[in-house]
Design a protein around this motif. Structure first.
Motif, PDB file in Angstrom:
ATOM      1  N   ALA A  26      -4.252 -78.486  -5.250  1.00  0.00           N
ATOM      2  CA  ALA A  26      -3.677 -77.155  -5.056  1.00  0.00           C
ATOM      3  C   ALA A  26      -3.322 -76.499  -6.383  1.00  0.00           C
ATOM      4  O   ALA A  26      -3.278 -75.270  -6.481  1.00  0.00           O
ATOM      5  N   PHE A  27      -3.069 -77.304  -7.410  1.00  0.00           N
ATOM      6  CA  PHE A  27      -2.613 -76.759  -8.687  1.00  0.00           C
ATOM      7  C   PHE A  27      -3.571 -76.997  -9.845  1.00  0.00           C
ATOM      8  O   PHE A  27      -3.270 -76.634 -10.981  1.00  0.00           O
ATOM      9  N   ALA A  28      -4.732 -77.569  -9.580  1.00  0.00           N
ATOM     10  CA  ALA A  28      -5.671 -77.910 -10.650  1.00  0.00           C
ATOM     11  C   ALA A  28      -6.066 -76.708 -11.500  1.00  0.00           C
ATOM     12  O   ALA A  28      -6.286 -76.848 -12.713  1.00  0.00           O
ATOM     13  N   ALA A  29      -6.131 -75.524 -10.911  1.00  0.00           N
ATOM     14  CA  ALA A  29      -6.576 -74.335 -11.651  1.00  0.00           C
ATOM     15  C   ALA A  29      -5.455 -73.673 -12.448  1.00  0.00           C
ATOM     16  O   ALA A  29      -5.731 -72.839 -13.312  1.00  0.00           O
ATOM     17  N   ILE A  30      -4.180 -74.040 -12.181  1.00  0.00           N
ATOM     18  CA  ILE A  30      -3.084 -73.322 -12.849  1.00  0.00           C
ATOM     19  C   ILE A  30      -2.130 -74.214 -13.636  1.00  0.00           C
ATOM     20  O   ILE A  30      -1.319 -73.696 -14.391  1.00  0.00           O
ATOM     21  N   LEU A  31      -2.227 -75.548 -13.478  1.00  0.00           N
ATOM     22  CA  LEU A  31      -1.367 -76.461 -14.228  1.00  0.00           C
ATOM     23  C   LEU A  31      -2.224 -77.483 -14.965  1.00  0.00           C
ATOM     24  O   LEU A  31      -3.309 -77.849 -14.499  1.00  0.00           O
ATOM     25  N   SER A  32      -1.709 -77.979 -16.078  1.00  0.00           N
ATOM     26  CA  SER A  32      -2.434 -79.004 -16.827  1.00  0.00           C
ATOM     27  C   SER A  32      -2.387 -80.330 -16.072  1.00  0.00           C
ATOM     28  O   SER A  32      -1.459 -80.571 -15.284  1.00  0.00           O
ATOM     29  N   PRO A  33      -3.356 -81.203 -16.293  1.00  0.00           N
ATOM     30  CA  PRO A  33      -3.308 -82.526 -15.649  1.00  0.00           C
ATOM     31  C   PRO A  33      -2.017 -83.289 -15.981  1.00  0.00           C
ATOM     32  O   PRO A  33      -1.472 -83.983 -15.121  1.00  0.00           O
ATOM     33  N   GLU A  34      -1.511 -83.105 -17.195  1.00  0.00           N
ATOM     34  CA  GLU A  34      -0.270 -83.772 -17.584  1.00  0.00           C
ATOM     35  C   GLU A  34       0.922 -83.255 -16.773  1.00  0.00           C
ATOM     36  O   GLU A  34       1.769 -84.033 -16.341  1.00  0.00           O
ATOM     37  N   GLN A  35       0.971 -81.939 -16.570  1.00  0.00           N
ATOM     38  CA  GLN A  35       2.076 -81.386 -15.784  1.00  0.00           C
ATOM     39  C   GLN A  35       1.949 -81.802 -14.315  1.00  0.00           C
ATOM     40  O   GLN A  35       2.948 -82.103 -13.667  1.00  0.00           O
ATOM     41  N   ILE A  36       0.744 -81.856 -13.810  1.00  0.00           N
ATOM     42  CA  ILE A  36       0.538 -82.305 -12.426  1.00  0.00           C
ATOM     43  C   ILE A  36       1.039 -83.734 -12.259  1.00  0.00           C
ATOM     44  O   ILE A  36       1.777 -84.041 -11.316  1.00  0.00           O
ATOM     45  N   ASP A  37       0.669 -84.623 -13.181  1.00  0.00           N
ATOM     46  CA  ASP A  37       1.133 -86.018 -13.107  1.00  0.00           C
ATOM     47  C   ASP A  37       2.651 -86.092 -13.169  1.00  0.00           C
ATOM     48  O   ASP A  37       3.281 -86.831 -12.402  1.00  0.00           O
ATOM     49  N   TYR A  38       3.242 -85.336 -14.082  1.00  0.00           N
ATOM     50  CA  TYR A  38       4.698 -85.322 -14.221  1.00  0.00           C
ATOM     51  C   TYR A  38       5.373 -84.849 -12.936  1.00  0.00           C
ATOM     52  O   TYR A  38       6.317 -85.472 -12.438  1.00  0.00           O
ATOM     53  N   MET A  39       4.863 -83.755 -12.371  1.00  0.00           N
ATOM     54  CA  MET A  39       5.480 -83.190 -11.179  1.00  0.00           C
ATOM     55  C   MET A  39       5.279 -84.073  -9.947  1.00  0.00           C
ATOM     56  O   MET A  39       6.155 -84.149  -9.087  1.00  0.00           O
ATOM     57  N   TYR A 119      13.248 -68.525   3.003  1.00  0.00           N
ATOM     58  CA  TYR A 119      12.899 -68.314   1.592  1.00  0.00           C
ATOM     59  C   TYR A 119      11.878 -69.357   1.166  1.00  0.00           C
ATOM     60  O   TYR A 119      11.807 -70.451   1.735  1.00  0.00           O
ATOM     61  N   LEU A 120      11.141 -69.039   0.119  1.00  0.00           N
ATOM     62  CA  LEU A 120      10.254 -70.013  -0.510  1.00  0.00           C
ATOM     63  C   LEU A 120      10.024 -69.613  -1.953  1.00  0.00           C
ATOM     64  O   LEU A 120      10.218 -68.456  -2.325  1.00  0.00           O
ATOM     65  N   ASN A 121       9.663 -70.589  -2.754  1.00  0.00           N
ATOM     66  CA  ASN A 121       9.232 -70.349  -4.126  1.00  0.00           C
ATOM     67  C   ASN A 121       7.735 -70.598  -4.178  1.00  0.00           C
ATOM     68  O   ASN A 121       7.246 -71.551  -3.568  1.00  0.00           O
ATOM     69  N   VAL A 122       7.034 -69.763  -4.928  1.00  0.00           N
ATOM     70  CA  VAL A 122       5.595 -69.949  -5.106  1.00  0.00           C
ATOM     71  C   VAL A 122       5.256 -69.594  -6.550  1.00  0.00           C
ATOM     72  O   VAL A 122       5.765 -68.614  -7.098  1.00  0.00           O
ATOM     73  N   ASN A 123       4.417 -70.416  -7.159  1.00  0.00           N
ATOM     74  CA  ASN A 123       3.977 -70.161  -8.528  1.00  0.00           C
ATOM     75  C   ASN A 123       3.367 -68.761  -8.598  1.00  0.00           C
ATOM     76  O   ASN A 123       2.571 -68.379  -7.736  1.00  0.00           O
ATOM     77  N   ARG A 124       3.752 -68.017  -9.625  1.00  0.00           N
ATOM     78  CA  ARG A 124       3.302 -66.624  -9.745  1.00  0.00           C
ATOM     79  C   ARG A 124       1.789 -66.490  -9.879  1.00  0.00           C
ATOM     80  O   ARG A 124       1.238 -65.416  -9.628  1.00  0.00           O
ATOM     81  N   HIS A 125       1.102 -67.570 -10.261  1.00  0.00           N
ATOM     82  CA  HIS A 125      -0.357 -67.520 -10.416  1.00  0.00           C
ATOM     83  C   HIS A 125      -1.086 -68.147  -9.233  1.00  0.00           C
ATOM     84  O   HIS A 125      -2.308 -68.269  -9.242  1.00  0.00           O
ATOM     85  N   ASN A 126      -0.335 -68.537  -8.211  1.00  0.00           N
ATOM     86  CA  ASN A 126      -0.923 -69.197  -7.053  1.00  0.00           C
ATOM     87  C   ASN A 126      -1.497 -68.138  -6.109  1.00  0.00           C
ATOM     88  O   ASN A 126      -0.827 -67.167  -5.764  1.00  0.00           O
ATOM     89  N   LYS A 127      -2.736 -68.363  -5.676  1.00  0.00           N
ATOM     90  CA  LYS A 127      -3.363 -67.403  -4.761  1.00  0.00           C
ATOM     91  C   LYS A 127      -2.629 -67.324  -3.431  1.00  0.00           C
ATOM     92  O   LYS A 127      -2.819 -66.375  -2.659  1.00  0.00           O
TER      93      LYS A 127
END
Length: 165
Positions: A26-39, A119-127
């Motif tokens: 879901a986040f491969a196009a907007i987050l780095s692989p390192e941030q994905i692993d961390y999160m 309410y919800l939070n969504v990454n500003r770059h998420n489709k």
């Protein structure tokens, strides 16, 4: 057959496995692989999920034809509002109305608990921002949340006023 069921104590491992399959894609196009692993470790380690359940976060599993294919999580914010923490669906099932089914199911659950807002939070770059807008959610503010290790979640906070019958 499609259904949603509440995750039970002792099932955090099931959610962990679903997240490992669904969340990074879901986040491969907007987050780095390192941030994905961390999160993934920060949000989806089994002990983290168990602690969230203990503090009142309710997790739900979406099942289609006897296969678990998505998940959601909600938590009470106050007397009139809940927060949708997570809503994810296997990418191979996108476009079939299942995301709408998940979202509407969570809206009905929180309405039954007396909530008038979700309410919800969504990454500003998420489709998904456009999906939420199409479902009646509005952007109420922007947040930049420091999640540690030099990473931020750059989100919109969105809200929907629920129709109480």
């Amino acid at each position: 057959m499609t259904g949603i069921r509440k995750l039970q104590n002792g099932e955090a491992g099931l959610l962990h496995q679903l997240a490992l399959d669904i969340w990074p894609k879901a986040f491969a196009a907007i987050l780095s692989p390192e941030q994905i692993d961390y999160m993934l470790q920060m949000m989806y380690a089994v002990d983290v999920l168990e602690k969230e359940m203990e503090r009142g976060v309710a997790f739900y599993i979406l099942n289609v034809d006897s296969v678990d294919v998505g998940y959601t999580a909600i938590e009470r914010k106050d007397e009139t509002a809940y927060k949708l923490h997570k809503i994810y669906l296997s990418q191979k099932l996108h476009g079939r109305g299942l995301g709408k089914f998940q979202l509407r199911s969570m809206e009905e659950i929180v309405k039954n608990y007396g909530a008038t807002y979700l309410y919800l939070n969504v990454n500003r770059h998420n489709k998904a921002v456009d999906f939420y807008k199409s479902q009646g959610y509005e952007i109420v503010k922007e947040e930049d949340n420091n999640i540690g290790n030099g990473y931020f979640m750059n989100d919109y906070v969105m809200r929907k006023q629920l129709q109480v019958e």
